[in-house]
Design an enzyme around this catalytic site. Structure first.
Site, PDB file in Angstrom:
ATOM      1  N   CYS A 126       0.815  -1.275   0.004  1.00  0.00           N
ATOM      2  CA  CYS A 126      -0.008   0.031   0.110  1.00  0.00           C
ATOM      3  C   CYS A 126       0.909   1.190  -0.207  1.00  0.00           C
ATOM      4  O   CYS A 126       1.845   1.212  -0.511  1.00  0.00           O
ATOM      5  CB  CYS A 126      -0.979   0.029   1.110  1.00  0.00           C
ATOM      6  SG  CYS A 126      -2.438   1.150   1.059  1.00  0.00           S
ATOM      7  N   ASP A 195      -3.627   1.054   9.871  1.00  0.00           N
ATOM      8  CA  ASP A 195      -4.688   1.914  10.073  1.00  0.00           C
ATOM      9  C   ASP A 195      -5.270   1.915  11.451  1.00  0.00           C
ATOM     10  O   ASP A 195      -5.790   2.805  12.072  1.00  0.00           O
ATOM     11  CB  ASP A 195      -5.956   1.588   9.035  1.00  0.00           C
ATOM     12  CG  ASP A 195      -5.618   2.025   7.770  1.00  0.00           C
ATOM     13  OD1 ASP A 195      -4.816   1.371   7.207  1.00  0.00           O
ATOM     14  OD2 ASP A 195      -5.815   3.140   7.520  1.00  0.00           O
TER      15      ASP A 195
HETATM   16  C1  RUB Z   1      -4.000   3.363   3.448  1.00  0.00           C
HETATM   17  C2  RUB Z   1      -3.091   2.221   4.098  1.00  0.00           C
HETATM   18  C3  RUB Z   1      -2.034   2.445   4.876  1.00  0.00           C
HETATM   19  C4  RUB Z   1      -2.315   2.826   6.258  1.00  0.00           C
HETATM   20  C5  RUB Z   1      -1.032   3.704   7.040  1.00  0.00           C
HETATM   21  O1  RUB Z   1      -5.284   2.817   3.299  1.00  0.00           O
HETATM   22  O2  RUB Z   1      -3.598   0.979   4.727  1.00  0.00           O
HETATM   23  O3  RUB Z   1      -1.024   1.477   5.014  1.00  0.00           O
HETATM   24  O4  RUB Z   1      -3.335   4.047   6.271  1.00  0.00           O
HETATM   25  O5  RUB Z   1      -0.680   4.832   6.425  1.00  0.00           O
HETATM   26  P1  RUB Z   1      -6.228   3.557   2.086  1.00  0.00           P
HETATM   27  P2  RUB Z   1       0.093   6.139   6.944  1.00  0.00           P
HETATM   28  O6  RUB Z   1      -5.527   4.099   0.891  1.00  0.00           O
HETATM   29  O7  RUB Z   1      -7.411   2.882   2.014  1.00  0.00           O
HETATM   30  O8  RUB Z   1      -6.630   5.003   2.944  1.00  0.00           O
HETATM   31  O9  RUB Z   1       1.150   5.539   7.532  1.00  0.00           O
HETATM   32  O10 RUB Z   1       0.277   7.146   5.679  1.00  0.00           O
HETATM   33  O11 RUB Z   1      -0.837   6.675   8.013  1.00  0.00           O
END
Ligand code: RUB
Length: 304
Positions: A126, A195
């Site tokens: 991701c 998340d």
């Molecule tokens: C984003 C996702 C990321 C986490 C952490 O999902 O799963 O791994 O949110 O990201 P989506 P961060 O694209 O559905 O929002 O470290 O930037 O908080």
């Protein structure tokens, strides 16, 4: 004429349609929207102001259900309503949340980079600011690293990660999600974002994360998640379960004609059991998943 509430509605829409996405960014966007809204509201007494702010917070929180950074940010900011001057309280706490979030990502980078060795190949999934901070910091320290990024179907956030790392000068390879097991023998360490982290140390992150953790575990490859303390879910300490967002099937594929009847499911996140997680990299240090309860109690006891 622009109404005051429009700033909240606009941020709500952007979070919902994923124009603003990633748990950290969502939290900061909500904090910033509450600050702007508070500053725009005029001619209300304190009680009316508090009611309006709480309603705005509720709307923002309803935009996406899984990333706990969103309710945690809103609750953190709205605690400012208890100040003698609620408007100043909200503005101050919004700024505090945003600044400490950015600082947390920086610290996570430093702590996490200590786990990356010279010559390592890292797998990430991701698009996570926190995981990218770890990777970039290791690279800044002069370590020769390579990174494998998964595409992350259906929204392909992995493309953003691959482009970001490539732009930074890092040796980057993009693979399809189903190729993780094929390539795992080339991987030294997995670093993903979060998340939400539950009280019993499980990780909620982008769909596919738990499969990667399973593969890493089978191959004895360390699996780390980078998670600011505001990714820890206070309500899981009292047994609440985290809702996994299911998004529109059209994000996966659109069948027409006689195939319209094929059912499509599109969960956006999954849960990785704590037994597959070697460490959680937070801004206050690396902790084992078993330490999640302690973080929630220490930093979010007031939110329960
Ligand atoms: C984003 C996702 C990321 C986490 C952490 O999902 O799963 O791994 O949110 O990201 P989506 P961060 O694209 O559905 O929002 O470290 O930037 O908080």
């Amino acid at each position: 004429m622009e109404r005051e509430i429009d700033v909240i509605k606009e941020t709500f829409e952007k979070i919902k349609n994923m124009e603003i996405r990633g748990a950290g960014r969502i939290g900061r966007a909500a904090a910033n929207a509450l600050k702007t809204y508070a500053l725009k509201i005029q001619d209300l007494n304190d009680e009316e102001f508090k009611i309006r702010m709480k309603k705005a917070g509720e709307l923002l929180v309803s935009a996406r259900p899984t990333a706990v950074s969103l309710p945690n940010a809103v609750k953190f900011v709205l605690k400012g309503l208890e100040d003698e001057n609620p408007k100043i309280g909200v503005v101050k706490r919004a700024e505090e949340f945003i600044n400490s979030s950015l600082k947390a990502i920086e610290n996570i980078g430093k702590f996490g980079a200590n786990r990356i060795r010279d010559g390592d190949t890292i797998l990430t999934h991701c698009n996570s600011e926190a995981a990218i901070s770890v990777i970039k910091t290791a690279y800044d320290e002069g370590k020769e690293i390579k990174v494998f990024c998964t595409e992350t179907r259906p929204r392909n956030q992995g493309y953003i990660t691959a482009k970001t790392l490539y732009d930074y000068g890092i040796d980057t390879t993009l693979i399809v999600d189903s190729a993780v097991r094929y390539f795992i023998r080339e991987i030294d360490i997995v670093v993903v974002g979060a998340d939400a982290i539950t009280a019993n140390g499980c990780l909620v992150n982008k769909i596919g994360t738990s499969q990667i953790a399973l593969v890493a575990n089978e191959s004895r490859v360390p699996f780390l998640t980078a998670a600011e303390t505001y990714k820890f879910h206070p309500k899981t300490i009292v047994g609440e379960l985290i809702e996994i967002e299911e998004r529109d099937p059209s994000e996966v594929v659109v069948f027409e004609g006689k195939y319209k009847g094929i059912k499509i499911r599109n969960p956006a996140f999954d849960v990785t059991p704590s037994k597959y997680i070697d460490a959680i990299i937070t801004e206050v240090g690396l902790i084992p998943p078993q330490g999640a309860w302690y973080i929630i109690e220490k930093y979010f006891g007031w939110l329960k």
